[in-house]
Design a protein around this motif. Sequence first.
Motif, short mmCIF file in Angstrom:
data_model
loop_
_atom_site.label_atom_id
_atom_site.label_comp_id
_atom_site.label_asym_id
_atom_site.label_seq_id
_atom_site.Cartn_x
_atom_site.Cartn_y
_atom_site.Cartn_z
N THR A 79 66.31 108.78 28.36
CA THR A 79 65.15 107.26 28.27
C THR A 79 65.30 106.27 27.79
OG1 THR A 79 64.92 109.30 26.21
CG2 THR A 79 63.27 106.96 26.34
N GLU A 80 66.14 105.27 27.87
CA GLU A 80 66.75 103.87 27.97
C GLU A 80 66.78 103.74 29.47
OE1 GLU A 80 70.45 100.92 27.13
OE2 GLU A 80 70.19 102.59 26.18
N MET A 81 67.30 104.55 30.23
CA MET A 81 66.86 103.92 32.52
C MET A 81 65.56 104.53 31.85
SD MET A 81 69.41 103.09 32.97
CE MET A 81 70.80 102.87 32.48
N PHE A 82 65.22 105.30 31.45
CA PHE A 82 63.84 105.56 31.68
C PHE A 82 62.79 104.56 31.37
CE2 PHE A 82 61.28 109.12 33.46
CZ PHE A 82 59.51 108.72 33.46
N GLN A 83 63.07 103.97 30.40
CA GLN A 83 62.21 102.20 30.06
C GLN A 83 62.87 101.75 30.65
OE1 GLN A 83 60.30 104.21 27.78
NE2 GLN A 83 60.02 102.13 27.56
N THR A 84 64.13 101.28 30.96
CA THR A 84 64.30 99.81 32.45
C THR A 84 63.86 100.06 33.26
OG1 THR A 84 66.38 100.04 31.13
CG2 THR A 84 66.24 99.39 33.38
N LEU A 85 63.06 101.54 33.88
CA LEU A 85 62.63 101.42 35.25
C LEU A 85 61.24 101.27 35.30
CD1 LEU A 85 63.17 102.61 38.27
CD2 LEU A 85 61.97 105.40 37.62
N LEU A 86 60.82 101.29 33.71
CA LEU A 86 59.31 100.86 33.18
C LEU A 86 58.92 99.57 33.57
CD1 LEU A 86 58.00 103.81 30.63
CD2 LEU A 86 56.80 103.39 33.37
N ALA A 87 60.34 98.64 32.69
CA ALA A 87 60.13 97.53 32.86
C ALA A 87 60.32 97.25 34.30
CB ALA A 87 61.41 97.23 32.15
N TYR A 88 60.82 97.65 35.33
CA TYR A 88 61.70 96.86 36.74
C TYR A 88 60.19 97.23 36.93
CZ TYR A 88 62.77 97.40 41.82
OH TYR A 88 62.79 97.66 42.92
N ILE A 89 59.25 97.74 37.04
CA ILE A 89 57.89 98.28 37.39
C ILE A 89 57.21 96.57 37.48
CG2 ILE A 89 55.58 98.80 37.83
CD1 ILE A 89 57.93 101.78 37.65
N GLY A 90 57.13 96.66 36.09
CA GLY A 90 56.36 95.04 36.09
C GLY A 90 55.05 95.00 36.08
N GLU A 91 54.27 93.99 36.52
CA GLU A 91 52.42 94.35 36.50
C GLU A 91 51.99 94.57 37.62
OE1 GLU A 91 51.08 93.52 33.81
OE2 GLU A 91 52.84 93.69 32.53
N GLN A 92 52.78 93.63 38.75
CA GLN A 92 53.25 94.57 40.06
C GLN A 92 54.34 95.14 40.99
OE1 GLN A 92 51.07 91.25 42.52
NE2 GLN A 92 50.83 90.45 40.32
N ILE A 93 54.22 96.35 42.24
CA ILE A 93 54.74 96.80 42.46
C ILE A 93 53.79 97.21 43.99
CG2 ILE A 93 54.49 99.14 42.46
CD1 ILE A 93 57.57 99.69 41.81
N SER A 94 55.03 96.66 44.94
CA SER A 94 55.22 97.87 46.58
C SER A 94 54.57 98.03 46.66
CB SER A 94 55.89 96.50 47.09
OG SER A 94 57.44 97.06 47.31
N THR A 95 54.16 99.22 47.60
CA THR A 95 54.52 100.04 47.95
C THR A 95 56.24 100.42 48.73
OG1 THR A 95 52.29 99.82 49.16
CG2 THR A 95 53.41 102.25 50.45
N LYS A 96 56.79 99.62 48.76
CA LYS A 96 57.66 100.05 49.11
C LYS A 96 58.85 100.22 47.88
CE LYS A 96 61.81 98.37 52.42
NZ LYS A 96 62.73 97.03 53.18
N GLN A 97 58.96 99.50 46.75
CA GLN A 97 59.06 99.55 46.15
C GLN A 97 59.42 101.04 45.34
OE1 GLN A 97 58.13 95.66 44.37
NE2 GLN A 97 60.37 95.12 44.37
#
Length: 149
Positions: A79-97
């Motif tokens: 779950t902690e890593m999942f939350q980190t991944l969600l935070a990584y996405i942030g407000e915007q994400i490119s198609t490649k990411q």
Amino acid sequence: MQERNISDIIERYLKEILNDANAVEIKRSEVARRFDCVPSQINYVIKTRFTLPNGYLVESKRGGGGYIRIAKINLVDNTEMFQTLLAYIGEQISTKQAWKIIQGLYDDQILSKREANLILATLDQKTVADDGLRAQILKAILERLKYSN
């Protein structure tokens, strides 16, 4: 015989080691000697191919006894890593990411090939031109996955 890119060869080598264990500690200089390349080539491979969206957690320690620790993580079970991944996405994400995140979930067998392809079609630049909207959609998908597994 087809010549392969040194980055691909180093990546394959590290992934083979990770198949035997969930984590590996390496010394940049030793791997560089093994493949007759500069240590910065090892840095490049790790920074571009062993990222959180790809399902890896990387720690490093510099200096004489320095090392790089690469750990394969299962985002859904952590779950902690999942939350980190969600935070990584942030407000915007490119198609490649976004593609890298979906590829990591597919590689971890969290998504089937069909599910991954449907999500990729949904997040494609031709479908969603806005990086902010793409981030919202991807976050919603990840939140659903987090609780459905």
